[in-house]
Scaffold this active site. Structure first.
Site, short mmCIF file in Angstrom:
data_model
loop_
_atom_site.label_atom_id
_atom_site.label_comp_id
_atom_site.label_asym_id
_atom_site.label_seq_id
_atom_site.Cartn_x
_atom_site.Cartn_y
_atom_site.Cartn_z
N TYR A 91 0.33 -2.35 0.00
CA TYR A 91 0.90 -2.44 -1.35
C TYR A 91 0.11 -1.61 -2.36
O TYR A 91 0.32 -1.72 -3.56
CB TYR A 91 0.98 -3.90 -1.79
CG TYR A 91 1.77 -4.76 -0.83
CD1 TYR A 91 3.14 -4.53 -0.66
CD2 TYR A 91 1.17 -5.74 -0.07
CE1 TYR A 91 3.87 -5.28 0.25
CE2 TYR A 91 1.90 -6.49 0.85
CZ TYR A 91 3.25 -6.26 1.00
OH TYR A 91 3.98 -6.99 1.90
N ASP A 150 -2.81 -13.04 7.76
CA ASP A 150 -3.27 -12.56 9.06
C ASP A 150 -4.70 -12.03 9.05
O ASP A 150 -5.37 -12.07 10.08
CB ASP A 150 -2.32 -11.47 9.59
CG ASP A 150 -1.23 -12.06 10.47
OD1 ASP A 150 -1.54 -12.99 11.23
OD2 ASP A 150 -0.09 -11.59 10.40
N HIS A 371 0.15 1.78 7.37
CA HIS A 371 1.54 1.33 7.49
C HIS A 371 2.09 0.97 6.13
O HIS A 371 1.36 0.59 5.22
CB HIS A 371 1.69 0.16 8.47
CG HIS A 371 0.88 -1.05 8.12
ND1 HIS A 371 1.38 -2.15 7.49
CD2 HIS A 371 -0.41 -1.32 8.34
CE1 HIS A 371 0.43 -3.05 7.33
NE2 HIS A 371 -0.67 -2.57 7.84
N TYR A 452 10.36 -8.54 -2.21
CA TYR A 452 9.52 -9.55 -2.89
C TYR A 452 8.20 -8.98 -3.36
O TYR A 452 7.51 -9.60 -4.17
CB TYR A 452 9.32 -10.78 -1.99
CG TYR A 452 8.10 -10.77 -1.09
CD1 TYR A 452 8.02 -9.92 0.01
CD2 TYR A 452 7.02 -11.63 -1.31
CE1 TYR A 452 6.92 -9.94 0.85
CE2 TYR A 452 5.92 -11.65 -0.48
CZ TYR A 452 5.86 -10.79 0.59
OH TYR A 452 4.76 -10.80 1.42
N ARG A 453 7.85 -7.80 -2.90
CA ARG A 453 6.51 -7.26 -3.17
C ARG A 453 6.54 -5.81 -2.72
O ARG A 453 7.19 -5.50 -1.72
CB ARG A 453 5.57 -8.06 -2.28
CG ARG A 453 4.11 -7.98 -2.51
CD ARG A 453 3.46 -8.98 -1.55
NE ARG A 453 2.02 -8.81 -1.53
CZ ARG A 453 1.22 -9.42 -0.67
NH1 ARG A 453 1.71 -10.24 0.23
NH2 ARG A 453 -0.07 -9.22 -0.71
C1 LIG Z 1 -2.65 -5.71 9.07
C2 LIG Z 1 -2.26 -6.41 7.80
C3 LIG Z 1 -1.80 -7.72 7.85
C4 LIG Z 1 -1.44 -8.39 6.68
N1 LIG Z 1 -1.02 -9.68 6.77
C5 LIG Z 1 -0.64 -10.34 5.66
C6 LIG Z 1 -0.19 -11.69 5.73
O1 LIG Z 1 -0.17 -12.30 6.80
N2 LIG Z 1 0.20 -12.29 4.57
C7 LIG Z 1 0.13 -11.66 3.36
O2 LIG Z 1 0.48 -12.25 2.35
N3 LIG Z 1 -0.30 -10.39 3.27
C8 LIG Z 1 -0.69 -9.71 4.37
N4 LIG Z 1 -1.14 -8.42 4.27
C9 LIG Z 1 -1.13 -7.77 2.94
C10 LIG Z 1 -2.50 -7.83 2.19
O3 LIG Z 1 -3.49 -7.19 2.97
C11 LIG Z 1 -2.97 -9.24 1.89
O4 LIG Z 1 -2.01 -9.91 1.11
C12 LIG Z 1 -4.31 -9.28 1.14
O5 LIG Z 1 -4.81 -10.58 1.14
C13 LIG Z 1 -4.22 -8.79 -0.30
O6 LIG Z 1 -5.48 -8.35 -0.71
P1 LIG Z 1 -6.42 -9.19 -1.67
O7 LIG Z 1 -6.27 -10.62 -1.34
O8 LIG Z 1 -7.80 -8.61 -1.55
O9 LIG Z 1 -5.77 -8.94 -3.06
P2 LIG Z 1 -6.25 -7.94 -4.22
O10 LIG Z 1 -6.14 -6.54 -3.73
O11 LIG Z 1 -7.55 -8.39 -4.74
O12 LIG Z 1 -5.15 -8.25 -5.31
C14 LIG Z 1 -3.81 -7.91 -5.15
C15 LIG Z 1 -3.19 -7.68 -6.54
O13 LIG Z 1 -3.17 -8.90 -7.24
C16 LIG Z 1 -3.50 -8.72 -8.60
N5 LIG Z 1 -4.75 -9.45 -8.86
C17 LIG Z 1 -5.79 -9.57 -8.01
N6 LIG Z 1 -6.73 -10.34 -8.52
C18 LIG Z 1 -6.31 -10.71 -9.73
C19 LIG Z 1 -6.88 -11.52 -10.76
N7 LIG Z 1 -8.06 -12.11 -10.60
N8 LIG Z 1 -6.17 -11.69 -11.90
C20 LIG Z 1 -4.96 -11.12 -12.06
N9 LIG Z 1 -4.38 -10.35 -11.12
C21 LIG Z 1 -5.05 -10.14 -9.98
C22 LIG Z 1 -3.67 -7.23 -8.80
O14 LIG Z 1 -2.46 -6.69 -9.28
C23 LIG Z 1 -3.96 -6.72 -7.41
O15 LIG Z 1 -3.49 -5.41 -7.21
C24 LIG Z 1 -1.51 -7.73 5.43
C25 LIG Z 1 -1.97 -6.40 5.38
C26 LIG Z 1 -2.35 -5.75 6.54
C27 LIG Z 1 -2.85 -4.35 6.43
#
Ligand SMILES: Cc1cc2nc3c(=O)[nH]c(=O)nc-3n(C[C@H](O)[C@H](O)[C@H](O)COP(=O)(O)OP(=O)(O)OC[C@H]3O[C@@H](n4cnc5c(N)ncnc54)[C@H](O)[C@@H]3O)c2cc1C
Length: 507
Positions: A91, A150, A371, A452-453
């Site tokens: 994303y 995951d 991906h 959704y995203r």
């Molecule tokens: C192999 C693989 C598997 C995955 N599997 C899943 C899965 O099972 N389920 C799933 O949901 N996703 C999945 N993902 C997608 C993603 O990697 C995850 O959702 C991941 O947890 C998001 O990164 P993060 O938690 O570090 O969020 P961040 O990158 O920290 O935040 C995401 C976004 O949220 C907002 N944000 C973050 N923190 C704040 C804050 N404190 N205040 C306000 N806004 C904020 C920002 O806009 C930011 O860009 C997967 C990705 C890959 C590559």
């Protein structure tokens, strides 16, 4: 008005902002070195591209520092981009929507502030990863399970506010949020819901608000920076059964989807099942990619007292055994068992985080495999699911991509996630995948399936699809944005919402 590309724009006085940030945070908490900032590029865009680069990153450790950062950004009209762990891969990862933004990196705000075993919630800072929350719950006595995505390296706050998904009964992560502390775009610190009372006993145990419920304003919006969050958790069950269905063909897919919906609606299945296409499992439940075109695998789980799980399994067998060619299997674990699970698939539905799935993905184009996930949402009806799967597979056939799909089920809806793999060192292939996404978006939009995203590159296109009454929803989002963030400093362009100064500049 929607915009399609980040635009050249006056991004304020970055030098003055950096000097003020240094005065508040100290120079060690500021990154301006070009090479060091490369860490905050999106790993899933073309690797040589600097199209989405940040100008600097700041690393606060307290809510007050976050508030100061926001005030400074206002003074100098410098746009900020926020992440908690920045693992939002597929994303946009940690990268900002507007190049030249300053990243607010919250990884150093990483304390689990409270684990309440009795009332089954935790309070976390934004940098807390799933690994950290899991460890804290085990250290507190192990009577609580968290749902997890995951990969364990992401943050509870970032993932959950982005409507992230896991696979336990608490798998709709945004639903677990109860009571947040947020820094508004003008630096004011607000607590939502019952937390608005200073001595509140109910901040993290009662979800609604007195008056309008504003918590959702801070989901995926760029309207505030969350610095604390209450998070509901599952009571450890006596037993847990990891369950699988395996079948081939459209008829079995339609019948099993309809049957699963009924089991979810009547409360037999309480977790969030996934239906996978394009993978097979070894005896331990570890997945590998399977070229076989028509194999489907449904993963779900049962939780609770052993005899109830047995009765639920019997009820499921009675129905699913009537679907020709479908096979079922389950593996049962004690709730107290946190170490002997056969593989990732069994661990993830028990809330035990790992990074195993990366290996599977890296089997496609090596270590840097990228991906792009396409995730339209539709109703949970067998016939619709079959039709949509055909439509999406057809789109993949046109582009020559392999079709790998994971349907994420809720009792009434299904997110049709499909994954386009590519080598981010290959500029042409990378550009092709992003263009394919746009084409798919159009087809599924016509079908009435919104996503959704989405990735940074498609946020405007997705926002524009919500076109009822001349995009009234987007216009309302813009009015709220302008009221709360008049200088347009916080996450401009997030989810396709641009503050006035950006909209005016693009005219
Ligand atoms: C192999 C693989 C598997 C995955 N599997 C899943 C899965 O099972 N389920 C799933 O949901 N996703 C999945 N993902 C997608 C993603 O990697 C995850 O959702 C991941 O947890 C998001 O990164 P993060 O938690 O570090 O969020 P961040 O990158 O920290 O935040 C995401 C976004 O949220 C907002 N944000 C973050 N923190 C704040 C804050 N404190 N205040 C306000 N806004 C904020 C920002 O806009 C930011 O860009 C997967 C990705 C890959 C590559």
């Amino acid at each position: 008005m929607s915009m399609t590309q980040p635009i050249a724009h006056d991004l304020g006085d970055i030098e003055k902002a950096l000097a003020d940030f240094a005065a508040v945070l100290g120079t060690d908490a500021i990154i301006t070195d070009h090479a060091a900032l490369r860490e905050f590029r999106d790993p899933f865009t073309y690797r040589e591209s600097d199209e989405w680069d940040a100008a600097a990153a700041v690393l606060p450790t307290t809510t007050e520092q976050v508030s100061e950062i926001v005030k400074i950004a206002n003074r100098h009209r410098v746009p900020l981009w926020v992440f908690s762990q920045g693992r939002n891969n597929t994303y946009g990862g940690p990268a900002p929507r507007v190049p030249g933004s300053v990243i607010v990196n919250l990884r150093n705000m990483n304390r689990v502030l409270e684990v309440n075993e009795e009332l089954a919630y935790a309070v976390v800072e934004p940098g807390v990863r799933w690994f950290d929350l899991y460890d804290a719950l085990e250290a507190a006595g192990g009577r609580l399970w968290t749902s997890i995505p995951d990969l364990g390296w992401g943050s509870v706050v970032g993932n959950s506010t982005e409507y992230g998904r896991g696979y336990t009964p608490y798998g709709d992560h945004a639903e677990n949020i109860c009571g947040v502390e947020v820094v508004l775009p003008d630096g004011e610190i607000v607590r939502t819901g019952m937390g608005g009372m200073t001595n509140s006993q109910s901040s993290h145990v009662y979800k609604h608000a007195f008056g309008p419920n504003l918590q959702g304003l801070f989901h995926s919006s760029g309207l505030g920076i969350i610095t604390k969050m209450g998070y509901w958790l599952q009571r450890r069950p006596e037993a847990y059964a990891s369950c699988w269905l395996s079948f081939r063909g459209d008829e079995a897919l339609a019948a099993s989807v309809d049957a699963m919906r009924e089991f979810m609606l009547d409360g037999t299945v309480t977790n969030y099942p996934v239906i996978l296409h394009g993978v097979e499992l070894d005896g331990d439940g570890n997945p590998s990619f399977s070229p076989e075109a028509d194999l489907w695998l449904t993963r779900f789980a049962l939780y609770g007292r052993s005899e109830i799980i047995d009765a639920q399994w019997a009820a499921l067998e009675e129905v699913f055994s009537q679907i020709p060619g479908l096979t079922m299997r389950r593996r049962v674990y004690a709730g107290t068992d946190r170490t002997s699970h056969a593989g990732h698939e069994d661990r993830v539905m028990a809330g035990i985080p790992d990074m195993d799935i990366l290996e599977l993905f890296q089997s496609v184009y090596g270590e840097d495999t990228a991906h792009l996930d396409f995730s339209p949402v539709g109703p949970l009806r067998g016939a619709d699911v079959v039709e949509t799967a055909h439509l999406m597979r057809g789109l993949y056939e046109k582009t020559g991509e392999r079709f790998f799909s994971g349907l994420m089920l809720s009792p009434r809806s299904v997110i049709h996630i499909s994954t386009m793999f590519f080598d981010p060192h290959d500029e042409t292939q990378t550009a092709g995948v992003y263009a394919n996404y746009s084409a798919m978006l159009e087809v599924m939009g016509k079908r009435g399936y919104p996503v959704y995203r989405t990735h940074l590159q498609h946020m405007d296109a997705v926002a524009a699809q919500f076109d009822f009454n001349d995009n009234a929803l987007l216009r309302l989002n813009e009015r709220i944005k302008d009221a709360v963030d008049p200088n347009g400093i916080l996450q401009p362009g997030k989810s396709g919402v641009w503050a006035r100064r950006f909209r005016e500049a693009s005219r």
